[in-house]
Design a protein around this motif. Structure first.
Motif, PDB file in Angstrom:
ATOM      1  N   LEU A 171      -5.264   1.415   0.805  1.00 25.22           N
ATOM      2  CA  LEU A 171      -4.422   0.961   2.115  1.00 25.22           C
ATOM      3  C   LEU A 171      -3.722   0.017   1.913  1.00 25.22           C
ATOM      4  O   LEU A 171      -4.800  -0.780   2.281  1.00 25.22           O
ATOM      5  N   GLU A 172      -2.694  -0.385   1.978  1.00 24.09           N
ATOM      6  CA  GLU A 172      -2.394  -1.777   1.700  1.00 24.09           C
ATOM      7  C   GLU A 172      -1.541  -1.864   3.007  1.00 24.09           C
ATOM      8  O   GLU A 172      -0.905  -0.774   4.104  1.00 24.09           O
ATOM      9  N   LEU A 173      -1.751  -2.641   4.239  1.00 23.19           N
ATOM     10  CA  LEU A 173      -1.416  -3.076   5.497  1.00 23.19           C
ATOM     11  C   LEU A 173      -0.411  -3.804   5.008  1.00 23.19           C
ATOM     12  O   LEU A 173      -0.033  -5.165   4.833  1.00 23.19           O
ATOM     13  N   GLY A 174       1.137  -3.482   5.047  1.00 21.74           N
ATOM     14  CA  GLY A 174       2.198  -4.270   5.543  1.00 21.74           C
ATOM     15  C   GLY A 174       3.231  -4.303   3.698  1.00 21.74           C
ATOM     16  O   GLY A 174       2.835  -5.162   3.130  1.00 21.74           O
ATOM     17  N   SER A 175       2.847  -2.794   3.725  1.00 24.58           N
ATOM     18  CA  SER A 175       3.324  -2.963   2.223  1.00 24.58           C
ATOM     19  C   SER A 175       4.522  -2.887   1.848  1.00 24.58           C
ATOM     20  O   SER A 175       4.607  -2.945  -0.167  1.00 24.58           O
ATOM     21  N   GLY A 176       4.957  -3.385   2.381  1.00 25.70           N
ATOM     22  CA  GLY A 176       7.126  -4.284   2.134  1.00 25.70           C
ATOM     23  C   GLY A 176       7.186  -2.678   1.367  1.00 25.70           C
ATOM     24  O   GLY A 176       7.386  -1.369   1.625  1.00 25.70           O
ATOM     25  N   THR A 226      -1.725   4.501  -0.654  1.00 28.31           N
ATOM     26  CA  THR A 226      -1.150   4.649   1.010  1.00 28.31           C
ATOM     27  C   THR A 226      -0.531   3.006   1.067  1.00 28.31           C
ATOM     28  O   THR A 226      -1.291   2.191   1.396  1.00 28.31           O
ATOM     29  N   GLY A 227       1.151   2.916   1.901  1.00 31.87           N
ATOM     30  CA  GLY A 227       1.402   2.084   2.131  1.00 31.87           C
ATOM     31  C   GLY A 227       1.211   1.786   3.623  1.00 31.87           C
ATOM     32  O   GLY A 227       2.512   3.036   3.950  1.00 31.87           O
ATOM     33  N   VAL A 228       1.593   0.813   4.067  1.00 32.64           N
ATOM     34  CA  VAL A 228       1.800   1.457   6.046  1.00 32.64           C
ATOM     35  C   VAL A 228       2.668  -0.439   6.159  1.00 32.64           C
ATOM     36  O   VAL A 228       1.718  -1.173   5.925  1.00 32.64           O
ATOM     37  N   ASP A 229       4.182  -0.119   6.411  1.00 34.12           N
ATOM     38  CA  ASP A 229       4.689  -0.655   7.024  1.00 34.12           C
ATOM     39  C   ASP A 229       5.175  -0.464   7.804  1.00 34.12           C
ATOM     40  O   ASP A 229       6.386   0.683   8.517  1.00 34.12           O
ATOM     41  N   PHE A 261       4.412   6.370   1.332  1.00 38.43           N
ATOM     42  CA  PHE A 261       4.179   5.075   2.583  1.00 38.43           C
ATOM     43  C   PHE A 261       4.694   5.923   3.696  1.00 38.43           C
ATOM     44  O   PHE A 261       5.606   7.209   3.979  1.00 38.43           O
ATOM     45  N   HIS A 262       4.147   4.893   4.606  1.00 35.77           N
ATOM     46  CA  HIS A 262       4.692   5.674   6.385  1.00 35.77           C
ATOM     47  C   HIS A 262       5.201   4.319   7.018  1.00 35.77           C
ATOM     48  O   HIS A 262       5.148   2.706   6.427  1.00 35.77           O
ATOM     49  N   THR A 263       6.063   4.167   7.830  1.00 35.97           N
ATOM     50  CA  THR A 263       6.239   3.185   8.943  1.00 35.97           C
ATOM     51  C   THR A 263       6.011   3.954  10.332  1.00 35.97           C
ATOM     52  O   THR A 263       5.380   4.534  10.925  1.00 35.97           O
ATOM     53  N   ALA A 264       4.668   2.331  10.371  1.00 35.60           N
ATOM     54  CA  ALA A 264       3.937   1.963  11.380  1.00 35.60           C
ATOM     55  C   ALA A 264       3.268   0.964  11.945  1.00 35.60           C
ATOM     56  O   ALA A 264       3.520   0.490  11.038  1.00 35.60           O
ATOM     57  N   ASP A 265       3.400   0.592  13.149  1.00 34.02           N
ATOM     58  CA  ASP A 265       1.828  -0.137  13.266  1.00 34.02           C
ATOM     59  C   ASP A 265       0.568  -0.516  12.829  1.00 34.02           C
ATOM     60  O   ASP A 265      -0.127   0.657  12.720  1.00 34.02           O
ATOM     61  N   ALA A 266      -0.003  -1.195  11.865  1.00 29.68           N
ATOM     62  CA  ALA A 266      -1.094  -1.749  11.800  1.00 29.68           C
ATOM     63  C   ALA A 266      -1.860  -0.274  12.259  1.00 29.68           C
ATOM     64  O   ALA A 266      -3.152  -0.349  12.120  1.00 29.68           O
ATOM     65  N   THR A 267      -2.192  -1.603  13.739  1.00 26.15           N
ATOM     66  CA  THR A 267      -3.229  -1.335  14.078  1.00 26.15           C
ATOM     67  C   THR A 267      -3.290   0.689  15.284  1.00 26.15           C
ATOM     68  O   THR A 267      -4.255   1.443  15.167  1.00 26.15           O
ATOM     69  N   ASP A 268      -1.903   0.746  15.187  1.00 26.17           N
ATOM     70  CA  ASP A 268      -1.424   2.662  15.935  1.00 26.17           C
ATOM     71  C   ASP A 268      -2.240   3.832  14.802  1.00 26.17           C
ATOM     72  O   ASP A 268      -2.379   4.469  14.734  1.00 26.17           O
ATOM     73  N   PHE A 269      -1.492   2.702  12.983  1.00 21.84           N
ATOM     74  CA  PHE A 269      -2.216   3.481  11.787  1.00 21.84           C
ATOM     75  C   PHE A 269      -3.605   4.090  12.198  1.00 21.84           C
ATOM     76  O   PHE A 269      -4.077   5.087  11.765  1.00 21.84           O
TER      77      PHE A 269
END
Length: 213
Positions: A53-58, A74-77, A98-106
């Motif tokens: 998992l990458e948080l802030g995957s850009g 899995t990427g989250v930005d 890839f997902h669009t979400a706040d890191a804490t919410d995800f």
């Protein structure tokens, strides 16, 4: 200014990653702010078949490289445009989502666990660690690793400041000792923090931090 809007403005100002690096590679992972410098994916250990998992995957460039090493990524930005760019450039590769979400919410709502979580100048730098570190710890599989990097704090800088490029965003500027203590308090084993010197000894180095489940 809304935080999402701030990161969208930041994303629009970013130059896309080069098609190849100095070594001719089409995909690569770089923990530092200096091109083609510092350790690569070896920081995360063996990646074959591992969930990452990458948080802030850009725009997905780091995860694209890890997927070529056999990881399921899995990427989250938080910025919606980043997901679109990531899918457009790397959607043809297997093992990428890839997902669009706040890191804490995800992290609060995601199912399953990850063998590695990384954040390169990403949400670990911009989220209250007393909130974020326990959430990541709960999502790490046994023996899993959290690894993140950001610029080390300038001498005399307060631990909490504001990001100049997106003034709606708060930044946690901790040094190696502070991060090691925070990881230990959050239940991570063998916390390690080091400053990677800049190339040629010029400019600012990069703080690289690791902790294990």
């Amino acid at each position: 200014m809304d935080v999402v809007d701030a990161w969208e403005r930041y994303a629009r100002g970013r130059t896309p990653r080069r098609e190849t690096n100095a070594f001719g590679a089409c995909t690569w992972l770089n923990w530092t702010q200096h091109a083609d410098h510092g350790p690569g994916e070896s920081v995360l250990g063996d990646l074959g078949g591992r969930a990452v998992l990458e948080l802030g995957s850009g725009t997905g460039c780091n995860l694209a490289h890890l997927s070529t090493q056999g990881a399921v990524c899995t990427g989250v930005d938080i910025a919606p445009s980043q997901r679109r760019k990531a899918v457009d450039r790397w959607g043809h590769l297997p093992g990428l989502a890839f997902h669009t979400a706040d890191a804490t919410d995800f992290l609060s709502h995601a199912e399953g666990t990850f063998d590695a979580v990384l954040s390169i100048f990403g949400p670990v730098w911009f989220t209250d660690p007393e909130q974020l570190l326990p959430l990541i710890r709960k999502r790490l599989s046994s023996g899993g690793v959290l690894a993140f990097s950001h610029k080390p704090p300038a001498e005399g800088m307060a631990p909490v400041g504001t990001l100049s490029a997106a003034r709606a965003v708060t930044r946690w500027d901790y040094g190696p000792d502070e991060w090691s203590a925070l990881l230990a308090d959050a239940g991570y084993a063998n916390p390690r923090a080091e400053v990677i010197p800049p190339p040629g000894g010029q400019g600012v180095g990069t703080l690289l931090v690791r902790g294990y489940a």
